[in-house]
Design an enzyme around this catalytic site. Structure first.
Site, PDB file in Angstrom:
ATOM      1  N   GLU B  85      16.523  18.662   1.780  1.00  0.00           N
ATOM      2  CA  GLU B  85      16.478  19.773   0.834  1.00  0.00           C
ATOM      3  C   GLU B  85      17.889  20.141   0.407  1.00  0.00           C
ATOM      4  O   GLU B  85      18.138  21.229  -0.093  1.00  0.00           O
ATOM      5  CB  GLU B  85      15.693  20.966   1.372  1.00  0.00           C
ATOM      6  N   CYS B 117      11.520  21.266   5.425  1.00  0.00           N
ATOM      7  CA  CYS B 117      12.077  20.566   6.594  1.00  0.00           C
ATOM      8  C   CYS B 117      11.252  19.383   7.081  1.00  0.00           C
ATOM      9  O   CYS B 117      11.647  18.732   8.049  1.00  0.00           O
ATOM     10  CB  CYS B 117      12.259  21.553   7.752  1.00  0.00           C
ATOM     11  N   HIS B 240       9.636  20.974  15.736  1.00  0.00           N
ATOM     12  CA  HIS B 240      10.657  21.433  14.793  1.00  0.00           C
ATOM     13  C   HIS B 240      11.379  22.627  15.424  1.00  0.00           C
ATOM     14  O   HIS B 240      10.765  23.446  16.102  1.00  0.00           O
ATOM     15  CB  HIS B 240      10.013  21.831  13.464  1.00  0.00           C
TER      16      HIS B 240
END
Lengths: 134, 353
Positions: B85, B117, B240
């Site tokens: 990103e 993400c 994550h």
């Protein structure tokens, strides 16, 4: 410093992969893609892509300011003897000037050379960093 | 009937963490955060890319290491996907620069992925599917970010730089094989960045429960249900990592013990590397996991979605580890910088150019 889009693109193999010229006649290796061996003049040459690792032969710390260069200063310009034998000029990064020493093992990494800010092309190419243990 | 992904495995993995670190407490002090916020989030310091680094250069390094460990000719790689990103160009693919610089086949699929993400993980899923279908033999997926955060935003304490890359190919050549994978996505307004906006924004109440926790927990439960596995069947669980606390919390809720989560934790020492976050955690686990270990990996991306993978490590992994720098090597390689140097490095100081 403004670079030429076309010249940079034409030399992509050298900027991206440190392309060397190996002479089949004398066996020596030189920097860049060439049609003639600079040592013996033979045209019997081939392109060699090196591993990218080598040893620092010499370096100089420069504080010379050029437009667009300010965020990269000081720059450490260097000569590296690649493991394949060729001596190549380059820039050493990811190390402070007082940590540099002749004989340091280094490896080539892709970095930004410069960019035509704010909207122009970004020029990528190989620089050197201290060798990362693998 | 065997699942298609069982024919595919990871042949090589690579990581990159830049050298600079800025202490989270330095950022908190500058912007007047309550001092305990860094402990509450479990963020100690974050990795900062140098002025000449970006998602392309970091992705290149991670991919180079992954290809080296895979031990394959890069010209045989049939796809190169870059999840990021923080694309250096809004229009001009990062994937083509990396692929060309690594001499990856010019006859390939190649694109930059966007899903906050988890775009890098989406690339991994697509590369795996292409191998499973027989369309290509080897594929490359990269997650790389110089994560942006509005100066003074809570995100700035964690938004960091790093990359991870994976070469996938036939399971019989792999160091770790996929057992199964699922993805769960919904439209959730937890985090976004509008066109031409320099920094992302976040919908405060949405970032935790409706986004991170709901999507990861759903994806992981679906995976375990499909494979008939339970948390105790896994040796490692990697999630994550927007901060150090969330992965521990989501793992606990799912029934994973802390000792299975800690080996894959990287964020407290490098920050949230966005697309590299969970993939760097997996790389850290692969750097030390014993053959036969089963790893759960659950990347997450805002907007929102989560993948869940079950991966089993194979004997071949031992001979591959020493071929490229390990995550621990990169965690140790660091130089502390102050906020001003960090601001200069990330081009946050306005200048006439």
């Amino acid at each position: 410093m403004k670079l030429s889009i076309s010249i940079h693109w034409r030399r992509k193999e050298t900027h991206y992969r440190l392309a060397l010229t190996k002479c089949r006649a004398c066996g020596r290796v030189s920097f860049g893609e060439r049609k003639v061996c600079p040592y013996c003049g033979s045209k019997d040459v081939t392109t060699l892509i090196p591993s990218g690792t080598g040893t620092l032969l010499s370096y100089s710390v420069s504080y010379f300011r050029r437009e667009g260069d300010e965020e990269f200063l000081p720059r450490i310009t260097c000569l590296v003897k690649l493991d394949e034998g060729a001596i190549v000029p380059g820039e050493l990064v990811d190390v402070d000037p007082d940590e540099v020493y002749i004989g340091m093992k280094v490896e080539a990494v892709l970095r930004r050379y410069s960019s035509d800010d704010p909207y122009g092309l970004i020029y990528y190419g190989l620089k050197f960093i201290p060798f990362l243990k693998g | 009937m065997p699942r298609p992904e069982e024919r595919v495995g990871i042949l090589g993995w690579g990581a990159y963490i830049p050298r600079f670190r800025v202490k989270a407490e330095e950022i908190a002090r500058l912007w007047g955060f309550e001092p305990s916020v860094t402990k509450a989030l479990w963020i100690e310091e974050k990795a900062v890319a140098a002025p000449d680094e970006d998602a392309v250069t970091m992705g290149w390094y991670a991919a180079k290491s992954a290809i080296k460990r895979a031990g394959i000719d890069p010209s045989l790689i049939g796809c190169a996907f870059v999840g990021t990103e923080s694309k250096p160009y809004a229009v001009k693919p990062s994937a083509t620069i990396i692929a060309d610089a690594l001499n990856i086949s010019k006859v390939k699929l190649s694109t930059d992925m966007e899903f906050a993400c988890r775009a890098g993980s989406e690339g991994l899923r697509l590369a795996t599917s292409l191998v499973a279908s027989g369309t290509i033999k080897y594929g490359l997926a990269i997650g790389s970010d110089t994560a942006q955060a509005n100066p003074g935003d809570i995100l700035e304490l964690t938004a960091a730089s790093g990359a991870a890359a994976y070469v996938v190919g036939p399971s019989e050549e792999a160091v770790a094989s996929f057992e199964g994978m699922v993805t769960y996505i919904t439209d959730t307004p937890d985090f976004w960045r509008r066109d031409c906006s320099k920094y992302p924004m976040h919908g405060e109440g949405f970032t935790g429960e409706p986004a991170y926790f709901h999507h990861i927990m759903t994806a992981v439960k679906l995976l375990m249900e499909e494979l008939g596995l339970k948390p105790s069947d896994f040796d490692y669980a990697v999630f994550h990592q927007p901060n150090g606390k969330f992965p521990l919390k989501v793992g606990k809720r799912l029934g994973f013990t802390k000792d299975k989560i800690l080996p894959g934790i990287v964020t407290p020492w490098i920050g949230n590397t966005y697309n590299a976050s969970a993939l760097l955690g997996l790389a850290k686990v692969l750097d030390s996991a014993k053959p036969g270990s089963r790893i759960l990996v659950a990347p997450f991306g805002s907007g929102a979605g989560s993948d869940a993978y079950s991966i089993v490590v194979k004997d071949r992994i031992e001979e591959k580890r020493g071929l490229a720098p390990k995550v621990e090597d990169m965690l140790r390689r660091k130089k502390y910088i102050d906020y001003a140097t960090y601001a200069k490095s990330r081009h946050m100081i306005l200048r006439n150019v």
